[in-house]
Design an enzyme around this catalytic site. Structure first.
Site, mmCIF file in Angstrom:
data_model
loop_
_atom_site.group_PDB
_atom_site.id
_atom_site.type_symbol
_atom_site.label_atom_id
_atom_site.label_comp_id
_atom_site.label_asym_id
_atom_site.label_seq_id
_atom_site.Cartn_x
_atom_site.Cartn_y
_atom_site.Cartn_z
ATOM 1 N N TYR A 1 0.800 -1.226 0.000
ATOM 2 C CA TYR A 1 0.000 0.000 0.000
ATOM 3 C C TYR A 1 0.834 1.278 0.000
ATOM 4 O O TYR A 1 0.272 2.368 0.073
ATOM 5 C CB TYR A 1 -0.903 0.046 1.239
ATOM 6 C CG TYR A 1 -1.874 -1.095 1.382
ATOM 7 C CD1 TYR A 1 -2.833 -1.351 0.417
ATOM 8 C CD2 TYR A 1 -1.851 -1.905 2.510
ATOM 9 C CE1 TYR A 1 -3.735 -2.389 0.556
ATOM 10 C CE2 TYR A 1 -2.751 -2.948 2.665
ATOM 11 C CZ TYR A 1 -3.692 -3.184 1.682
ATOM 12 O OH TYR A 1 -4.588 -4.218 1.843
ATOM 13 N N CYS B 1 14.419 -11.165 -0.696
ATOM 14 C CA CYS B 1 15.121 -10.969 -1.961
ATOM 15 C C CYS B 1 14.170 -10.376 -3.000
ATOM 16 O O CYS B 1 13.717 -11.045 -3.930
ATOM 17 C CB CYS B 1 15.703 -12.297 -2.451
ATOM 18 S SG CYS B 1 16.766 -12.115 -3.889
#
Length: 427
Positions: free
Chosen positions: A324, A351
């Site tokens: 968000y 990652c």
């Protein structure tokens, strides 16, 4: 600053009267730390504000915000009801003592087996589509269940596009223009619709969109009452009330918010000559958002093209910043007396390039081994965690009467591994 920040005599962050640094030492990191007293205080404040202006009022906690069983039990003891959006939330809530009449299930794109499951659980069903209504009528005896409908009030608000649940782009609810016919159809199928529900979004600090939603929903309800002959037992205006996330945001004046909205609600009841149905509201974030902190440890400091502060949590632990672009205030729990001296990027251990908690965040001088506290992590935080990168879910600790209690053990690698099965031809 309206953020829920307390400091002890050691200049350490304090959570529920307990030193956050000591919590990190005892339980490790990353760990979610939940303040029981804060949840109880938030609930009492919310209930008092609205019941003062409309006594026939019930709180239905939007439990998707945080489904830790300790959190649910705290709210059950306070008298809350449950707003559930999945059969799993219904199951957990009933296990913890919430009776069917205290659970409102609002399904979205729900399949037949789930419709049958939740109806058999004896909860109130809040129907999201004509499809679900027709399929439900074939699965159960319509006389044995209480239903309402989620309508789209054509008003949307929220802190991010993904959190807006009303308006022309929303997947939720039946259209306002079809409401009368849908309620008539429900009666023809043998149901007795007893309620109406709407929800415009999440993270709302401005009272105006909420007032528009009440006005729009009440106009729809008034038309349904008049043209479909529905006597409403309850009207539900969803949740969405926000909390301050940034230091410059102010706490919502809840009393004024309640007074203005209840005045409008009662005026609309009078306008459409409706009785006084029970009022439902569905706070989630407001009750639990500021009641938890995510404690992490700084494990790496990298001066690259930018200065990166690496921590032992990632978006698998707290997804909101990546999903968000949400702001979560951060403090160095062991350096609460130190001034901000640099702007850094706070990076997680997943990652992915998007695994960043903050860009150019002002912080005191950060060192490896410091305890970074990510505030306002009680809502839509652990519940959105995952095993991405094959990382175990973190521990949750409850602070109760100034004591730290583990209320969810951290996962192990074996916990992740053992739910999978190897096909015979690969053994």
């Amino acid at each position: 600053m309206d953020l829920n920040i307390k400091t002890n005599e050691k200049n350490h962050l304090e959570i529920g009267g307990v030193d956050a640094v000591e919590i990190a030492k005892e339980f490790g990191t990353p760990t979610y730390v939940i303040d029981e007293d804060r949840i109880r205080d938030n609930y009492k404040r919310f209930y008092s504000a609205f019941s003062k202006y409309y006594p026939d009022f019930k709180v239905f906690y939007a439990c998707k915000a945080n489904t830790n069983i300790a959190v649910l039990k705290i709210l059950e003891e306070e008298g809350s009801c449950i707003d559930a959006v999945s059969p799993g939330e219904v199951y957990i809530s009933k296990k913890l003592g919430f009776t069917g009449n205290r659970i409102l299930f609002t399904g979205n794109n729900i399949k037949d087996s789930e419709l049958k499951e939740v109806s058999d659980a004896g909860v109130i069903l809040n129907i999201d589509s004509v499809s679900a209504l027709k399929r439900l009528a074939k699965l159960i005896n319509p006389e044995n269940v209480k239903i309402s409908f989620r309508v789209n009030p054509m008003v949307g608000a929220g802190h991010h596009d993904h959190c807006i649940t009303g308006g022309v782009m929303s997947k939720f609810g039946i259209m306002d223009s079809e409401a009368v016919e849908v309620y008539k159809l429900a009666k023809e199928l043998g149901f007795n619709p007893v309620g109406m529900h709407s929800h415009i979004g999440s993270g709302i600090l401005d009272p105006e969109p909420f007032k528009l939603a009440i006005e729009s929903t009440m106009d729809i309800a008034g038309k349904v009452h008049k043209e479909a002959g529905i006597e409403f037992e309850f009207l539900d205006f969803g949740g969405g009330i926000g909390i301050p996330y940034t230091p410059d945001e102010k706490l919502l004046d809840l009393d004024k918010f309640a007074e203005e909205n209840m005045k409008l609600f009662k005026a609309k009841l009078k306008e459409y000559d409706m009785a006084e149905p029970t009022l439902y509201l569905e706070p989630g974030r407001y009750l639990v958002g500021d009641a938890a902190v995510l404690l992490t440890e700084v494990n790496s400091i990298k001066q690259s093209y930018r200065k990166f502060i690496g921590i032992d949590a990632g978006f698998n632990t707290l997804l909101r910043p990546a999903m968000y672009d949400s702001y979560h205030h951060m403090v160095i729990a062991n350096k609460m007396d130190e001034e901000d001296v640099e702007e850094v990027d706070v990076a997680g251990n997943v990652c992915e390039s998007g695994d960043l908690f903050a860009r150019d965040r002002p912080l005191p001088k950060v060192e490896e081994g410091d305890i970074l506290a990510i505030l306002n992590a009680g809502a839509y935080s652990f519940t959105m965690a995952s095993n991405y990168n094959t990382r175990p879910l973190p521990k949750e600790v409850l602070i109760s009467n100034k004591k730290a209690i583990v209320v969810r053990k951290e996962q192990s690698y074996d916990d992740i591994f053992q739910k999978q099965t190897m096909p015979e031809h690969l053994k």
